[in-house]
Enzyme design. Structure first.
Site, mmCIF file in Angstrom:
data_model
loop_
_atom_site.group_PDB
_atom_site.id
_atom_site.type_symbol
_atom_site.label_atom_id
_atom_site.label_comp_id
_atom_site.label_asym_id
_atom_site.label_seq_id
_atom_site.Cartn_x
_atom_site.Cartn_y
_atom_site.Cartn_z
ATOM 1 N N HIS A 287 0.826 -1.218 0.000
ATOM 2 C CA HIS A 287 0.000 0.000 0.000
ATOM 3 C C HIS A 287 0.863 1.272 0.000
ATOM 4 O O HIS A 287 2.001 1.242 -0.436
ATOM 5 C CB HIS A 287 -1.005 -0.039 1.160
ATOM 6 C CG HIS A 287 -1.678 -1.374 1.251
ATOM 7 N ND1 HIS A 287 -2.743 -1.725 0.465
ATOM 8 C CD2 HIS A 287 -1.379 -2.485 1.992
ATOM 9 C CE1 HIS A 287 -3.094 -2.984 0.732
ATOM 10 N NE2 HIS A 287 -2.273 -3.466 1.645
ATOM 11 N N GLU A 301 -2.328 0.347 7.883
ATOM 12 C CA GLU A 301 -1.414 -0.688 7.412
ATOM 13 C C GLU A 301 -0.204 -0.087 6.698
ATOM 14 O O GLU A 301 0.930 -0.512 6.900
ATOM 15 C CB GLU A 301 -2.151 -1.652 6.475
ATOM 16 C CG GLU A 301 -1.238 -2.722 5.878
ATOM 17 C CD GLU A 301 -1.965 -3.666 4.927
ATOM 18 O OE1 GLU A 301 -3.174 -3.477 4.688
ATOM 19 O OE2 GLU A 301 -1.313 -4.596 4.430
ATOM 20 N N HIS A 354 2.591 -7.048 4.743
ATOM 21 C CA HIS A 354 1.220 -6.574 4.924
ATOM 22 C C HIS A 354 0.713 -6.866 6.331
ATOM 23 O O HIS A 354 1.262 -7.714 7.028
ATOM 24 C CB HIS A 354 0.276 -7.277 3.930
ATOM 25 C CG HIS A 354 0.488 -6.839 2.517
ATOM 26 N ND1 HIS A 354 -0.349 -5.987 1.868
ATOM 27 C CD2 HIS A 354 1.495 -7.136 1.639
ATOM 28 C CE1 HIS A 354 0.113 -5.763 0.634
ATOM 29 N NE2 HIS A 354 1.236 -6.456 0.478
ATOM 30 N N GLU A 424 1.661 -11.714 6.034
ATOM 31 C CA GLU A 424 0.631 -10.991 6.796
ATOM 32 C C GLU A 424 1.063 -11.118 8.246
ATOM 33 O O GLU A 424 0.845 -12.146 8.882
ATOM 34 C CB GLU A 424 -0.752 -11.601 6.577
ATOM 35 C CG GLU A 424 -1.270 -11.532 5.146
ATOM 36 C CD GLU A 424 -1.896 -10.171 4.795
ATOM 37 O OE1 GLU A 424 -1.809 -9.249 5.635
ATOM 38 O OE2 GLU A 424 -2.465 -10.048 3.693
#
Ligand SMILES: [Zn+2]
Length: 483
Positions: A287, A301, A354, A424
Site C-alpha cells: 500500500h 497498514e 502486509h 501478513e
C-alpha cells in the site's frame, strides 16, 4: 557534684537498665535465636506482633520446614484475619486444626486454595515457589504465577534468586527464611536496598550488533533506562526467572539473562566484509499514499508495514547483501510496478509486507506464495520455501496464532519473476495482534525476523553458505532445515 548532673546520670543509668519491653519478651522467649542470628531482627519483629511464636520449650526451631498449615496461620495473623477455629470444607482440616480459622479466611480472600481432590494437605511442606505466590496474593504484589511472583519479590527487595539464575521454586522453605520474607513483605524497612546488594559477578552483554535494554524491573513491561552495547561489562548481583539484577556505570537495573555471557564476546566492531554480496533482497511494504491498506485500532497498514520494512532494510544493510525497497516513503505504487521491480533491480527474492484485517474477528500470522498451475511466476517451490522460513521466524518473535503458509493469487506474487512471498504479520484490527503491531520494539523484532527468514532461505534452499557470517550481525544462527 551539682544536683542536675546527678539527675542526668540517674536518667542515663535508668535508660540502660530498662530496655524496650518488646525486646525483653522476644529475646527471653527464644533460646535458639541469638542477637546475631541472620534472621534475628525479622523474627523479633514478627514475635512482637504475635505473628510467629516460639515452641513451649522456649525454642524457635529456625531450620524446621514450614508446613502449609503453619504458613496459613502466620499469613492469617500477619493480615489480622479471624483465626477462630472452625470447620472447613477440606476433608483433612477439621475444626480442631490449629490453623482451620485462618485457612477458611485465606480461602475466602482467594489467597490460598486446596487440591482438586478436596484436601488441603496442611502437613505438606511449603516450597519457595508456593511461598512467592502466597505472598504476592496476600500483599497484592502483582505476580500471578510462580515466575512472575518470584520476579515481583525480587523487584521489591523481598527475595533474591540464586547465582545459577534460578529462584529455587522447588526448594522447601524453613521458618527462618519464611520469617524474613514475611517481615520484608509487611515492613519495607526490612527489604534489601539496592545499595546493600553486592554486585560481585562480572558478565558481558552478548547481543551481536544489537543493544540490550537495561530496565527498571525484571520484565519487558518495565521501562528501559538505557541500552547497552554488546561487549559491555556488567556487575551481576543475582539472576532469577530469566532476569539479572545488574549494575553498570553506576546505574542499577535489570537485563534479560539470556543476553549475558561469562566471557567477553569476540565481536569485531565491524563484522561486515568489504566485498558486496551478489545477493539482492527486494522489500515491498504494501500500500502507500492514497491507499492506506487495512485499518484498525487507530493504525494504518501502510505506515506499519513501511516501518517494519525499514527495520528489515536496516538489518540487511549491516551485511554485504544488497537491499532495495519498492517504496521508502508514503507514496502510492501500482501493483504491476511492484511485481516488475524485482527483475528491474536484479532481485533474488521479493518479500511483500502486509497486515491483515477482518472486522476484529480474526487474528494471527500467515504467509502466501503463488502456486497456481498456470505458473506465471515459475518459482513455486522456492517461493514456498521462502514463505516457510519467513513464517517460522515471524512466529518466533510475536506470540500470535499460526495461520500457516498458504497459496495465494496476489498480483505482486503472480506477476513476479523471482521467489516471492507475501507476509501478513498480524491483524491490525485485532485486539491481541495490535499489542505487537503498535509497539516499536516489536516492529523492530519483526524486521529482524524477516531478515533472518530471508537468510534461512538463502542458506537452506539456495545453499548459500556465504550468508552464514551474516547471522552473527545479530548474534543469531540458521534455523533448522524446514523446507
Ligand atoms: Zn495489505
Amino acid at each position: 557534684m551539682k544536683k542536675w548532673i546527678l539527675m542526668l546520670i540517674f536518667v542515663l543509668i535508668a535508660s540502660v537498665l530498662v530496655p524496650h519491653q518488646s525486646q525483653v519478651n522476644a529475646s527471653t522467649n527464644l533460646n535458639d535465636i541469638s542477637a546475631n542470628h541472620r534472621a534475628y531482627k525479622e523474627i523479633m519483629y514478627l514475635v512482637d506482633r504475635s505473628i510467629v511464636n516460639g515452641y513451649d520449650d522456649g525454642s524457635f526451631k529456625p531450620l524446621k520446614q514450614v508446613t502449609r498449615g503453619e504458613a496459613a496461620a502466620m499469613l492469617g495473623r500477619a493480615l489480622k484475619l479471624d483465626g477462630t477455629k472452625k470447620g472447613t470444607h477440606f476433608s483433612d482440616v477439621g475444626s480442631n486444626n490449629m490453623a482451620s480459622g485462618y485457612i477458611v479466611a485465606l480461602v475466602n480472600k482467594g489467597i490460598i486454595s486446596g487440591y482438586s481432590d478436596g484436601t488441603f494437605r496442611p502437613n505438606n511442606v511449603l516450597n519457595r515457589g508456593e511461598m512467592a505466590i502466597l505472598l504476592n496474593r496476600a500483599f497484592n504484589f502483582g505476580g500471578q504465577n510462580a515466575t512472575t511472583a518470584a520476579a515481583a519479590l525480587m523487584q521489591k527487595g523481598i527475595a533474591q534468586g540464586y547465582p545459577d539464575g534460578s529462584f529455587g521454586a522447588q526448594e522447601k522453605i524453613v521458618r527462618a527464611d519464611f520469617s524474613i520474607f514475611l517481615a520484608r513483605s509487611l515492613n519495607e524497612s526490612f527489604r534489601i536496598k539496592s545499595d546493600e546488594v553486592s554486585f560481585s559477578t562480572t558478565m558481558y552483554v552478548n547481543t551481536g550488533s544489537d543493544t540490550l535494554n537495561l530496565r527498571k524491573g525484571p520484565g519487558t513491561s518495565y521501562a528501559s533506562i538505557s541500552s547497552l552495547k554488546s561487549g559491555t561489562a556488567v556487575a551481576v548481583a543475582s539472576s532469577a526467572s530469566g532476569w539479572s539484577h545488574i549494575k553498570v556505570n553506576g546505574v542499577i537495573g535489570y537485563v534479560s539473562t539470556s543476553y549475558l555471557s561469562t566471557s567477553k564476546p569476540s565481536v569485531s566492531p565491524n563484522p561486515i566484509p568489504v566485498v558486496k554480496s551478489n545477493l539482492t533482497v527486494i522489500i515491498d511494504p504494501g500500500h502507500g499514499g492514497k491507499d492506506p491498506g487495512a485499518t484498525g485500532n487507530g493504525f494504518l497498514e501502510k505506515n506499519v508495514v513501511l516501518n517494519i520494512g525499514k527495520h528489515m532494510q536496516d538489518y540487511i544493510e549491516k551485511t554485504p547483501i544488497n537491499v532495495k525497497m519498492t517504496r521508502e516513503t508514503d507514496k502510492f505504487v501500482e501493483l504491476a510496478d511492484r511485481a516488475k521491480f524485482a527483475s528491474r533491480n536484479d532481485g533474488d527474492v521479493f518479500v511483500s509486507i502486509h497486515t491483515n484485517a477482518l472486522n476484529g474477528s480474526a487474528n494471527g500470522q500467515e504467509t502466501f506464495y503463488y502456486a497456481s498451475t498456470a505458473a506465471v511466476n515459475p518459482n513455486v517451490k522456492s517461493s514456498r520455501a521462502l514463505s516457510i522460513y519467513l513464517q517460522a521466524r515471524m512466529q518466533e518473535v510475536w506470540d500470535l496464532k499460526n495461520r500457516g503458509v498458504k497459496a495465494g493469487n496476489y498480483q505482486v506474487l503472480r506477476q513476479n519473476t523471482v521467489p516471492a512471498a507475501l507476509v501478513e504479520i498480524g491483524f491490525i484490527d485485532s485486539t491481541t495482534d495490535i499489542q505487537y503491531i503498535k509497539d516499536e520494539a516489536d516492529r523492530k523484532a519483526m524486521g529482524k525476523a524477516l531478515f533472518l527468514g530471508t537468510l534461512d532461505y538463502f542458506y537452506h534452499y539456495e545453499g548459500r553458505t556465504d550468508v552464514l557470517p551474516y547471522y552473527k550481525t545479530v548474534g543469531a544462527a540458521p534455523s533448522y532445515k524446514r523446507h
